[in-house]
Each structure stands twice: as structure tokens, then as C-alpha cells.
Design a protein around this motif. Structure first.
Motif, PDB file in Angstrom:
ATOM      1  N   VAL A  20       0.832  -1.201   0.000  1.00  0.00           N
ATOM      2  CA  VAL A  20       0.000   0.000   0.000  1.00  0.00           C
ATOM      3  C   VAL A  20       0.870   1.255   0.000  1.00  0.00           C
ATOM      4  O   VAL A  20       0.612   2.218  -0.729  1.00  0.00           O
ATOM      5  N   GLY A  21       1.915   1.241   0.829  1.00  0.00           N
ATOM      6  CA  GLY A  21       2.817   2.385   0.876  1.00  0.00           C
ATOM      7  C   GLY A  21       3.533   2.606  -0.440  1.00  0.00           C
ATOM      8  O   GLY A  21       3.747   3.748  -0.866  1.00  0.00           O
ATOM      9  N   ALA A  22       3.886   1.504  -1.107  1.00  0.00           N
ATOM     10  CA  ALA A  22       4.588   1.604  -2.388  1.00  0.00           C
ATOM     11  C   ALA A  22       3.694   2.155  -3.488  1.00  0.00           C
ATOM     12  O   ALA A  22       4.177   2.664  -4.502  1.00  0.00           O
ATOM     13  N   ILE A  23       2.378   2.058  -3.312  1.00  0.00           N
ATOM     14  CA  ILE A  23       1.442   2.641  -4.271  1.00  0.00           C
ATOM     15  C   ILE A  23       1.146   4.095  -3.933  1.00  0.00           C
ATOM     16  O   ILE A  23       1.157   4.970  -4.800  1.00  0.00           O
ATOM     17  N   MET A  24       0.923   4.369  -2.661  1.00  0.00           N
ATOM     18  CA  MET A  24       0.444   5.697  -2.252  1.00  0.00           C
ATOM     19  C   MET A  24       1.542   6.753  -2.213  1.00  0.00           C
ATOM     20  O   MET A  24       1.345   7.877  -2.696  1.00  0.00           O
ATOM     21  N   ALA A  51      -7.214  11.601  -0.510  1.00  0.00           N
ATOM     22  CA  ALA A  51      -8.484  10.968  -0.146  1.00  0.00           C
ATOM     23  C   ALA A  51      -8.867   9.884  -1.141  1.00  0.00           C
ATOM     24  O   ALA A  51      -9.303   8.788  -0.753  1.00  0.00           O
ATOM     25  N   ALA A  52      -8.710  10.171  -2.438  1.00  0.00           N
ATOM     26  CA  ALA A  52      -9.058   9.181  -3.457  1.00  0.00           C
ATOM     27  C   ALA A  52      -8.125   7.976  -3.402  1.00  0.00           C
ATOM     28  O   ALA A  52      -8.564   6.830  -3.557  1.00  0.00           O
ATOM     29  N   LEU A  53      -6.846   8.217  -3.189  1.00  0.00           N
ATOM     30  CA  LEU A  53      -5.895   7.118  -3.049  1.00  0.00           C
ATOM     31  C   LEU A  53      -6.246   6.259  -1.836  1.00  0.00           C
ATOM     32  O   LEU A  53      -6.272   5.027  -1.916  1.00  0.00           O
ATOM     33  N   ALA A  54      -6.503   6.919  -0.718  1.00  0.00           N
ATOM     34  CA  ALA A  54      -6.826   6.197   0.515  1.00  0.00           C
ATOM     35  C   ALA A  54      -8.108   5.392   0.357  1.00  0.00           C
ATOM     36  O   ALA A  54      -8.170   4.208   0.734  1.00  0.00           O
TER      37      ALA A  54
END
Length: 233
Positions: A100-104, A145-148
Motif C-alpha cells: 500500500v505504501g509503495a502505491i500511495m 483521499a481518493a488514493l486512501a
């Protein structure tokens, strides 16, 4: 959950959504760079209308909600949810949080770089009902917000079997993004097209990330005869 139990990967749908979101983002980017035309009129008209309809209650709601989408806060919350959601070993939870961190994180950095390149000014400071910093386009809070929302939805949907529950899950996620987009324009710190661009940018990024993840997972399945670790997306 075993590999066979996972929902079918909607790669074609992700490609279509990603292309559509990218087209919207490019159109808004061109408009922001030109700072004229229909988008400029739309921005000014909606900005003026929102200022004229402010109330103490709505301002308090907007200020409270917008804090949850501060990029740092949103990232920490998503990492915590990724590590804590569902079941699984400690290593599985850490892998999930790392993914998740690698995407966000790169998405937020790319958004910041874009904002410096476009260098669009925010609405007049006297219109602000909340503090803000940096450039205006695209909105950092809306992007976060959209990423989360997309990442949490992606993590949760693998643990939901009901179609109705999945639809409800994505509706809640979309509603949160709309709420944050509203707060940024209502508080006067962003133009409406800033938040639209932030959402479009995030959707494009997520679609690419999900496609890569799905294709990578699919390529590994023939060589993986063992069930996926509990709690793995």
C-alpha cells in the motif's frame, strides 16, 4: 482466502476506467495551464456560489473532515488499516502495508511535482476559511483521499463476498472522496477543477497499480500451488 476464492480480476474495467480518468485529467491540466475558457468560468462561478452559502455549521464540518485527508494523515491511516485489516501473520500484514505504501507514497510525490510544474495559484487568500500551503493544482487533499479510499476499498473487497456489500463499500469510498473535494472548495482553498483533477489523477494511478498487481498475481498463480496466506489481498 485461497487463490480460487478471490474475486475475478476486472482488468478490462480497470483499463477503461484508467483511460477515462487520464483523459479527464489531461483536459483539466490543459485548462489549468491556459487559465481561461469554460473551466475558468466554471471555477469562478462555483467558487463564488460556495462563498455565498457558507454557514458556521458547514464550515465546522468542512474543517473537521478535511483534516482526515491531509496527505501525511491519510497515508498513516491507510498503512495502519492495511496492517490491521483481516487476519494473517505479522509478515503478511507488513507485506500488505508495504504494498500500500509503495502505491500511495510515489503517487503523492508525483502529485506534488505536478503542482510545482503547473504552478497554479489558489483562490484569493481573503476567501480562505482554512489554512493552506503550496500550489493549487491538483488538490493534494483530494488526491490523498481518493488514493486512501481506493486502497482501503481494494483491501476490504477481497474480504467481502456479497455483491451488495461490495457496491455499498465502493459507494462509501466514493462518498468520502466527494466529501473531501467539497471541503477543499467550500473552504475556499482550491478551485473546483483542482479537486476534479486530484480525483482523476488518483484514479488513474490506482488503475495502473491495480492492473500491474492483478497481472503479476495472475502470472504467479500457475507456479503457486499453495493457498495464499490468510489476509493477503
Amino acid at each position: 482466502m485461497s487463490v480460487l476464492d478471490r474475486p475475478r480480476s476486472p482488468v478490462r474495467g480497470l483499463v477503461a476506467a484508467g483511460v477515462a480518468a487520464l483523459a479527464v485529467f489531461i483536459a483539466l491540466l490543459i485548462s489549468a495551464a491556459a487559465n481561461s475558457g469554460w473551466a475558468a468560468t466554471f471555477d469562478q462561478d462555483l467558487h463564488t456560489w460556495l462563498l455565498a452559502h457558507r454557514t458556521a455549521t458547514l464550515t465546522l464540518l468542512a474543517r473537521t473532515a478535511t483534516v482526515t485527508a491531509t496527505p501525511v494523515v491519510a497515508t498513516v491511516l491507510v498503512l495502519a488499516i492495511a496492517a490491521g485489516i483481516g487476519t494473517g501473520t505479522v509478515s503478511a500484514r507488513l507485506r500488505r502495508a508495504s504494498l500500500v505504501g509503495a502505491i500511495m507514497a510515489p503517487a503523492l510525490l508525483a502529485r506534488y511535482g505536478l503542482s510545482l510544474l503547473v504552478a497554479r495559484q489558489r483562490p484569493p487568500r481573503e476567501d480562505w476559511a482554512w489554512h493552506a500551503s503550496g500550489q493549487s493544482f491538483p488538490s493534494g487533499h483530494t488526491t490523498a483521499a481518493a488514493l486512501a479510499a481506493g486502497l482501503v476499498g481494494w483491501l476490504a473487497i477481497h474480504r467481502v463476498t456479497s455483491r451488495a456489500c461490495r457496491c455499498l463499500l465502493w459507494m462509501v469510498a466514493a462518498g468520502y472522496v466527494v466529501l473531501i473535494a467539497w471541503t477543499r472548495t467550500y473552504l475556499g482553498v482550491h478551485w473546483p477543477t483542482d479537486v476534479l483533477a486530484g480525483a482523476a489523477f488518483a484514479i488513474t494511478w490506482l488503475c495502473v497499480a491495480f492492473i500491474v498487481r492483478e497481472l503479476t498475481t495472475h502470472a504467479q498463480r500457475p507456479r503457486d500451488r499453495h493457498p495464499a496466506a490468510p489476509g493477503e489481498p
